[in-house]
Design an enzyme around this catalytic site. Structure first.
Site, PDB file in Angstrom:
ATOM      1  N   ARG A 123      24.841  41.721  49.673  1.00 24.67           N
ATOM      2  CA  ARG A 123      25.799  40.375  49.829  1.00 24.67           C
ATOM      3  C   ARG A 123      25.855  40.328  51.224  1.00 24.67           C
ATOM      4  O   ARG A 123      26.129  40.272  52.603  1.00 24.67           O
ATOM      5  CB  ARG A 123      27.446  40.220  49.513  1.00 24.67           C
ATOM      6  N   ASN A 161      35.034  35.092  52.602  1.00 23.82           N
ATOM      7  CA  ASN A 161      36.087  36.415  52.133  1.00 23.82           C
ATOM      8  C   ASN A 161      34.742  37.493  53.898  1.00 23.82           C
ATOM      9  O   ASN A 161      33.877  37.488  53.961  1.00 23.82           O
ATOM     10  CB  ASN A 161      34.835  36.624  51.383  1.00 23.82           C
ATOM     11  N   GLU A 162      36.554  38.183  54.350  1.00 25.99           N
ATOM     12  CA  GLU A 162      36.062  38.655  55.610  1.00 25.99           C
ATOM     13  C   GLU A 162      34.812  38.607  56.728  1.00 25.99           C
ATOM     14  O   GLU A 162      33.960  39.000  56.743  1.00 25.99           O
ATOM     15  CB  GLU A 162      36.025  41.253  55.102  1.00 25.99           C
ATOM     16  N   GLU A 319      44.097  42.608  50.268  1.00 23.21           N
ATOM     17  CA  GLU A 319      43.905  43.894  49.713  1.00 23.21           C
ATOM     18  C   GLU A 319      43.668  44.983  50.728  1.00 23.21           C
ATOM     19  O   GLU A 319      43.680  45.303  51.789  1.00 23.21           O
ATOM     20  CB  GLU A 319      41.437  42.922  50.311  1.00 23.21           C
ATOM     21  N   GLU A 367      30.826  48.186  43.120  1.00 20.54           N
ATOM     22  CA  GLU A 367      32.092  49.020  43.545  1.00 20.54           C
ATOM     23  C   GLU A 367      32.368  49.246  42.440  1.00 20.54           C
ATOM     24  O   GLU A 367      33.690  49.248  42.220  1.00 20.54           O
ATOM     25  CB  GLU A 367      32.302  47.130  44.353  1.00 20.54           C
ATOM     26  N   LYS A 368      31.367  49.912  41.052  1.00 25.85           N
ATOM     27  CA  LYS A 368      32.114  50.105  40.423  1.00 25.85           C
ATOM     28  C   LYS A 368      32.829  51.565  40.179  1.00 25.85           C
ATOM     29  O   LYS A 368      33.720  51.440  38.912  1.00 25.85           O
ATOM     30  CB  LYS A 368      31.159  50.271  38.694  1.00 25.85           C
ATOM     31  N   HIS A 370      35.142  52.144  42.444  1.00 27.85           N
ATOM     32  CA  HIS A 370      36.205  51.331  43.248  1.00 27.85           C
ATOM     33  C   HIS A 370      37.138  51.064  42.632  1.00 27.85           C
ATOM     34  O   HIS A 370      36.907  50.572  41.609  1.00 27.85           O
ATOM     35  CB  HIS A 370      36.186  49.785  43.986  1.00 27.85           C
TER      36      HIS A 370
HETATM   37  C1  GLA Z   1      36.261  44.522  51.478  1.00 28.00           C
HETATM   38  C2  GLA Z   1      36.464  43.078  50.227  1.00 28.00           C
HETATM   39  C3  GLA Z   1      35.766  43.041  48.496  1.00 28.00           C
HETATM   40  C4  GLA Z   1      35.146  44.903  48.535  1.00 28.00           C
HETATM   41  C5  GLA Z   1      36.355  45.723  49.323  1.00 28.00           C
HETATM   42  C6  GLA Z   1      36.231  47.212  48.603  1.00 28.00           C
HETATM   43  O1  GLA Z   1      37.299  44.638  51.202  1.00 28.00           O
HETATM   44  O2  GLA Z   1      36.595  42.150  50.689  1.00 28.00           O
HETATM   45  O3  GLA Z   1      35.405  42.516  48.230  1.00 28.00           O
HETATM   46  O4  GLA Z   1      34.695  44.565  48.364  1.00 28.00           O
HETATM   47  O5  GLA Z   1      35.796  46.015  50.780  1.00 28.00           O
HETATM   48  O6  GLA Z   1      36.849  48.144  49.492  1.00 28.00           O
END
Ligand code: GLA
Ligand code: GLA
Length: 685
Positions: A123, A161-162, A319, A367-368, A370
């Site tokens: 990504r 995002n981030e 988050e 991320e399965k 997480h």
């Molecule tokens: C970041 C991303 C999320 C996810 C988390 C996992 O914060 O924004 O999409 O990947 O990490 O910790």
């Protein structure tokens, strides 16, 4: 952000219209079938969720090919959430470009310093400066914004995002072009640039703007000012992307507040959020615990700095994790109680919303493993019961929504320029860790039962603090030198350390002896640095031990006191820690890395002249973190047991919003338990 403290914060409302703290998660319904969506909303209500971030990674689903759009599923999800009374922080969906776009336009892919392309398949594989990416992204933003501008579920916009999580440094030709434009704006003339970059060194004089490049993989150390400027530029390029999306959102939906999620954490130093915060309607942050001896200090430090960046206005925890993450080498789960305790630490430092990544744990994808609010085991699980319990806790905290964080008497200054510059290559040591030094001071203050504010070095009102600690404040431009000097002359107590005040904003050394920019106010002069080899330490005569760094200090001021001297090492019998007293204030210099143990020994000597005393009973020092929020009538005292032991807090009273009832004359906190007491401001200090 404009003046009113909370006017643009997307508060959830209770049935009586009163403000509620936000509670929720990233919600990724595109990973699940329709039947699951209905169940999701039912469980969200059960857990007390009132806000979710939606469509963060939905670009490929919304625009499956260059010419087709599919909003049907998103309409349905928005409607379902609205029917369930859940607000939506709607993403612009631009975080991860779809395969059709990268196949047609591989020129949007980022390039590393050594010229390698970062391919699609994960990504955030886009160049912040790519005009092609920008155009496609903005088309998407326009489509989404026009479609959902008036949707009743919409409470906020979530830009991308981030930003910069994986793509902060791009060395492509697009980046080179944008870097040149940025440099032209910064310097106007090539002469100014040549001076700032010190290009007389190693035959680097530029005679045409076109010759300028990002610091790509080179034969030896690239020009340090070029490196520093590239860091500033790269942070700014991402901010430009934020602004470009924001302008479209403001045009189409002027009444909906806009944010993007920052990552104030030691591992994500590329973005200087101190100059992003004014560009969003409310600050949002993501935080993940990195397990280790100072992990909760770091969590607290991050939340505290986020508040500082937000100008101490309420901010949004976008988050964190309910339990384990998936991206560290080993990913242990949280212990019982830590889920709520970690969330409340953020709230204590000004978060008015508590969200997780993610709502439902993915069955597939990277991320399965997480954690999430609904784990693989389903709603019949300890984890989901803890999630529901936290929902009730946050509901009980509704009275604090919109309250401000009460400032501490001690501040720690944090500065991205110093972070970037102090850790660059070709320095006296490559072992310096800027964030760690600042965190050590924070940990030592916590161990002694003190609270401190972590605030940006520039544009903070230092006069609000009795003691200002500036660890490794390496970059000190003339205005900051003046401000710090004025602070001490005005009666403030300044503490600074090794490798501080060494260079100006161009990374040019202040000459005449270190630390040039603060030499006079400190009353010392250093002719040579004495970094220590790995494993080497020096003993100080106050019983502490230094590592990493030493300085050969000569005292030059008449009013300088030596608080500790070196007992061993090259500089044995010379000063290690000095303090110059002015009529009311003082300026202290700490020339070595003392670590949390050593700083805990030294700090009482530094705090006493300022009259700073702990507000906590002695037995709670180092285990209980306290923080205060307040509104016109009340003070909300947060008491958070960070230890695995029970802790007694005699003498503390108030209405219990969260936590155990006071017994006898105080509170007893179970391991990892938190309490919030409401006190009237008339009866409280
Ligand atoms: C970041 C991303 C999320 C996810 C988390 C996992 O914060 O924004 O999409 O990947 O990490 O910790
Ligand atoms: C070599 C080079 C010099 C200088 C020194 C530094 O000797 O020839 O230009 O860089 O290294 O140690």
């Amino acid at each position: 952000m404009s003046a009113p403290l909370t006017s643009r914060f997307p508060y959830a409302k209770g049935s009586d219209g009163s403000r509620r703290l936000g509670y929720g998660a990233d919600y990724n319904p595109e990973q699940w079938s329709r039947e699951v969506w209905a169940d999701d909303v039912r469980l969200m209500r059960e857990a007390g969720v009132n806000v979710v971030s939606l469509a963060i990674f939905s670009w490929a689903r919304i625009q499956p090919t260059a010419g087709t759009w599919d909003f049907g599923w998103l309409d349905e999800v928005m409607d379902l959430l609205h029917a369930g009374g859940i607000g939506v922080d709607l993403a612009t969906a631009t975080a991860s470009p779809p395969p059709w776009l990268t196949a047609a336009h591989p020129e949007i892919l980022p390039v590393t310093a050594s010229g390698q392309t970062l391919w699609p398949g994960a990504r955030q594989h886009w160049r912040p400066t790519s005009p092609v990416f920008r155009e496609h992204a903005l088309t998407l933003v326009r489509k989404i914004a026009s479609r959902y501008a008036d949707h009743p579920a919409l409470v906020a916009w979530h830009v991308n995002n981030e930003l910069g999580c994986h793509n902060v440094y791009d060395y492509s030709d697009d980046a080179a072009r944008a870097f040149r434009s940025w440099l032209r704006r910064r310097y106007t003339t090539l002469d100014a640039l040549n001076n700032a970059w010190g290009t007389a060194f190693w035959s680097q004089h530029y005679s045409d703007w076109e010759q300028l490049l990002p610091p790509r993989l080179a034969a030896s150390h690239p020009n340090p000012t070029q490196q520093l400027d590239f860091k500033r530029f790269s942070s700014n390029a991402l901010k430009d992307h934020l602004l470009a999306e924001r302008e479209i959102l403001r045009e189409l939906t002027p009444h909906t507040p806009i944010t993007t999620n920052f990552m104030v954490m030691p591992g994500t130093k590329g973005m200087d959020y101190t100059n992003w915060a004014d560009e969003v309607d409310f600050v949002a942050n993501d935080h993940y615990v990195t397990p280790g001896p100072q992990d909760r200090d770091e969590l607290s430090f991050s939340a505290n700095l986020t508040s500082g960046i937000a100008g101490h206005r309420p901010w949004f925890l976008m988050e964190h994790s309910t339990s384990a993450v998936n991206w560290q080498p080993v990913n242990p789960p949280k212990k019982p109680g830590e889920l709520a305790r970690d969330a409340l630490l953020h709230v204590a430092h000004g978060a008015d919303a508590v969200c997780f990544f993610q709502w439902r744990q993915s069955a597939a994808g990277a991320e399965k493993y997480h954690s999430a609010m609904v784990p693989h085991a389903g709603a019949d699980s300890e984890l989901f019961r803890s999630v529901t319990e936290l929902g009730r806790t946050l509901d009980a905290l509704a009275p604090i929504a919109g309250s401000e964080r009460e400032g501490a008497r001690v501040a720690i200054l944090f500065d991205w320029d110093s972070w970037w510059a102090s850790e660059q290559d070709s320095h006296p040591t490559s072992r310096l860790d800027y964030h760690r030094e600042a965190l050590d001071w924070y940990s030592a203050l916590h161990r002694l039962g003190h609270r401190a504010d972590v605030v940006p070095a520039h544009h903070s009102d230092l006069s609000a603090y009795d003691v200002v600690i500036a660890p490794v404040l390496h970059v000190v431009p003339p205005p900051l030198a003046k401000e710090l000097t004025r602070y001490v002359e005005g009666g403030g107590h300044l503490v600074t350390t090794y490798f501080s005040a060494i260079v100006d904003e161009n990374d040019h050394v202040w000459l005449g002896g270190y630390p040039g920019a603060l030499r006079d106010i400190l009353g010392i002069r250093i002719e040579e640095f004495g970094p220590l080899l790995d494993g080497d330490t020096v003993d100080l005569d106050n019983g502490t031990t230094g590592s990493l760094w030493t300085d050969r200090i000569t005292v030059t001021g008449t009013d300088v006191e030596v608080l500790a001297g070196y007992r061993t090492g090259t500089y044995a019998s010379r000063p290690a820690v000095t303090r110059r007293g002015t009529c009311r204030g003082s300026a202290t210099y700490v020339s070595t890395r003392l670590g949390v143990d050593g700083l805990s020994v030294l700090l009482p000597q530094l705090l006493a002249p300022a009259g700073v005393v702990s507000e906590l009973p002695h037995d709670a020092h180092g285990s209980v973190e306290h923080a205060v929020r307040r509104d016109a009538e009340h003070r909300y005292l947060f008491l958070i047991n960070r230890s695995d032991e029970q802790v007694a807090l005699p003498g503390l009273t108030g209405d219990v919003l969260v936590g155990p009832r006071p017994e006898g004359d105080g509170l007893v906190l179970a391991p990892r338990q938190a309490a919030v007491l409401r006190q009237s401001r008339q009866s409280a200090p």
